[in-house]
Design an enzyme around this catalytic site. Structure first.
Site, PDB file in Angstrom:
ATOM      1  N   GLU A  74      -3.818  11.390  -8.795  1.00  0.00           N
ATOM      2  CA  GLU A  74      -3.674  11.724  -7.365  1.00  0.00           C
ATOM      3  C   GLU A  74      -2.756  12.927  -7.207  1.00  0.00           C
ATOM      4  O   GLU A  74      -1.832  12.928  -6.399  1.00  0.00           O
ATOM      5  CB  GLU A  74      -3.110  10.527  -6.588  1.00  0.00           C
ATOM      6  CG  GLU A  74      -3.888   9.247  -6.794  1.00  0.00           C
ATOM      7  CD  GLU A  74      -3.377   8.074  -5.958  1.00  0.00           C
ATOM      8  OE1 GLU A  74      -2.601   8.277  -5.016  1.00  0.00           O
ATOM      9  OE2 GLU A  74      -3.775   6.944  -6.275  1.00  0.00           O
ATOM     10  N   GLU A 118      -0.421   0.052  -8.052  1.00  0.00           N
ATOM     11  CA  GLU A 118       0.956  -0.035  -7.541  1.00  0.00           C
ATOM     12  C   GLU A 118       1.524  -1.455  -7.497  1.00  0.00           C
ATOM     13  O   GLU A 118       2.089  -1.874  -6.491  1.00  0.00           O
ATOM     14  CB  GLU A 118       1.015   0.599  -6.145  1.00  0.00           C
ATOM     15  CG  GLU A 118       0.521   2.040  -6.158  1.00  0.00           C
ATOM     16  CD  GLU A 118       0.374   2.656  -4.762  1.00  0.00           C
ATOM     17  OE1 GLU A 118       0.724   1.988  -3.779  1.00  0.00           O
ATOM     18  OE2 GLU A 118      -0.098   3.795  -4.666  1.00  0.00           O
TER      19      GLU A 118
HETATM   20  O1  9MR Z   1      -4.695   9.296   1.032  1.00  0.00           O
HETATM   21  C1  9MR Z   1      -4.727   7.976   1.498  1.00  0.00           C
HETATM   22  C2  9MR Z   1      -4.471   7.955   2.988  1.00  0.00           C
HETATM   23  O2  9MR Z   1      -5.543   8.566   3.670  1.00  0.00           O
HETATM   24  C3  9MR Z   1      -4.275   6.522   3.470  1.00  0.00           C
HETATM   25  O3  9MR Z   1      -3.893   6.539   4.833  1.00  0.00           O
HETATM   26  C4  9MR Z   1      -3.211   5.858   2.635  1.00  0.00           C
HETATM   27  C5  9MR Z   1      -3.012   4.416   3.057  1.00  0.00           C
HETATM   28  O4  9MR Z   1      -1.982   3.836   2.349  1.00  0.00           O
HETATM   29  O5  9MR Z   1      -3.590   5.884   1.267  1.00  0.00           O
HETATM   30  C6  9MR Z   1      -3.652   7.185   0.775  1.00  0.00           C
HETATM   31  O6  9MR Z   1      -3.934   7.179  -0.607  1.00  0.00           O
HETATM   32  C7  9MR Z   1      -2.976   6.530  -1.432  1.00  0.00           C
HETATM   33  C8  9MR Z   1      -3.708   6.027  -2.638  1.00  0.00           C
HETATM   34  O7  9MR Z   1      -4.789   5.224  -2.255  1.00  0.00           O
HETATM   35  C9  9MR Z   1      -2.792   5.266  -3.567  1.00  0.00           C
HETATM   36  N1  9MR Z   1      -1.633   6.038  -3.923  1.00  0.00           N
HETATM   37  C10 9MR Z   1      -0.923   6.656  -2.834  1.00  0.00           C
HETATM   38  C11 9MR Z   1      -1.879   7.462  -1.965  1.00  0.00           C
HETATM   39  C12 9MR Z   1      -1.125   8.176  -0.859  1.00  0.00           C
HETATM   40  O8  9MR Z   1      -0.511   7.248  -0.007  1.00  0.00           O
END
Ligand code: 9MR
Length: 386
Positions: free
Chosen positions: A272, A162
């Protein structure tokens, strides 16, 4: 027109419901075919996992359905490397052991991100901002430690996550993160790929981002990829996260994003995937949105279900057509019982960020192929019946 589309979708729901009842009982048994089996001639099918997924009913479902896992949080910079000489290997090791012992492949997520970051990396010895040299040295040490530890076990890494800007300003390609600011530009991205390749020359290396099908962001990602390729960065592909909505992306947008990335000779993974049934967050400035308490969660309605089935079917129909370029599709969480999306969307919509005047209203997203009881949904059958 709208009525016709709705009726045909509802007809499809009716037609698939018989399968769901029959096959739901197969989940977790040795006789059932899982998603990975339906897609064995196409690409691996993965799922994001946490420590909680490794035991109990989720683990049985994971083994039955998936042949790839991604640690949802446990390999991110902050959690795994909370201070300079401290690494938390416990959870990451447990996930790797779980997968290796079951012959499930592992995607690493991720080696460099602006979120869940290791904040200490941005500070110099006296609390001043770190220099570019110090930050890149720390990035290199981090990548060598993490990718090096799992060398030969993790087959693909999201190297940078990102790093592209979200605004509509087409001149602003890169996110103004701490990484970007301290490095005074996007070169940390090239460096991260170089370090990852040095640490594990056999791992496949991906740049991972969301909204990669939206035209403005798509073009910004394309610019980044062109720059990486021009600089001979060892990049193998692009992770399109696929946090999608019932009507987003459109088939054309999805195809265009795939065409563009693959025209550069890169592979694609959908890293994802989930399709929320919730509508986009309304603009509070418009004043049209009633308070959260007046908007009860309508739940997984037949219409939302039908639209979700159609969107999943559309996506996988296209994925199969592009199988030459697609090297994996991973779902973000196991079942609708627990998704990172549940309760999100603060302010007027309620959700996790709501304050005292806007009470928390849990509005579930129902975004996955397994329901709250971990049973296969109708959307599952739309994906595997082809
Ligand atoms: O699913 C993840 C969640 O448990 C965390 O709190 C969050 C923190 O930013 O990150 C989520 O996963 C993310 C992923 O690592 C990158 N792309 C977006 C996902 C959803 O936010």
């Amino acid at each position: 027109m709208y009525l016709t589309i709705t009726l045909s979708i509802l007809f499809f729901v009716q037609c698939t419901s018989k399968h769901q009842v029959t096959a739901a009982s197969l989940v977790g048994t040795a006789t059932g075919k899982g998603l990975k089996d339906y897609y064995k001639d196409y690409f691996p099918i993965g799922v994001a996992v946490s420590m909680a997924s490794l035991h109990g009913p989720d683990s049985a479902l994971i083994v039955e359905e998936f042949n790839s896992v991604t640690p949802e949080n446990d390999m991110k910079m902050g959690p795994i490397h909370p201070s300079e000489n401290v690494y938390n290997w416990k959870n990451a090791d447990a996930i790797v052991d779980f997968a290796v012992s079951r012959h499930i492949r592992i995607r690493g997520h991720n080696l460099c991100w602006h979120n869940q970051e290791a904040g200490w990396m941005f500070k110099g010895p006296n609390g001043e901002p770190a220099t570019k040299e110090l930050l890149l040295q720390r990035l290199k040490d981090h990548i060598f430690a993490v990718a090096g530890r799992y060398k030969g076990k993790i087959y693909a890494w999201d190297v940078v996550n990102e790093a592209v800007d979200d605004s509509d300003d087409t001149t602003q390609v890169y996110r103004k993160s701490n990484w970007y600011k301290i490095c005074n530009g996007p070169d940390f991205i090239d460096s991260a790929f170089k370090y990852a390749h040095e640490a594990d020359p056999d791992a496949k290396l991906y740049y991972n981002d969301y909204n990669s099908e939206h035209p403005v962001k798509r073009e910004k990602i394309f610019k980044l990829l062109q720059k990486l390729i021009a600089g001979h960065a060892p990049i193998d592909g692009v992770g399109m996260q696929a946090h999608w909505k019932l009507n987003d992306p459109s088939p054309d947008e999805l195809r265009k994003a795939l065409d563009e990335v693959t025209s550069l000779g890169l592979k694609v993974q959908f890293t994802e995937m989930d399709i929320t049934i919730r509508l986009p967050k309304p603009n509070p400035a418009s004043g049209t949105m009633p308070a959260a308490t007046a908007v009860p969660d309508s739940g997984y309605t037949p219409l939302a279900e039908a639209k979700q089935i159609a969107q999943y079917k559309m996506a996988f129909d296209i994925f199969r057509k592009y199988k030459r370029f697609i090297t994996g599709v991973t779902f973000w969480n196991v079942s609708d019982r627990s998704s990172w999306l549940d309760g999100r969307g603060g302010g007027l919509m309620g959700g996790a960020a709501a304050g005292a005047n806007t009470p928390r209203v849990v509005r579930k997203a129902y975004p996955l192929l397994f329901d709250e009881n971990r049973q296969r949904k109708k959307a599952y059958w739309a994906v595997v019946n082809f």
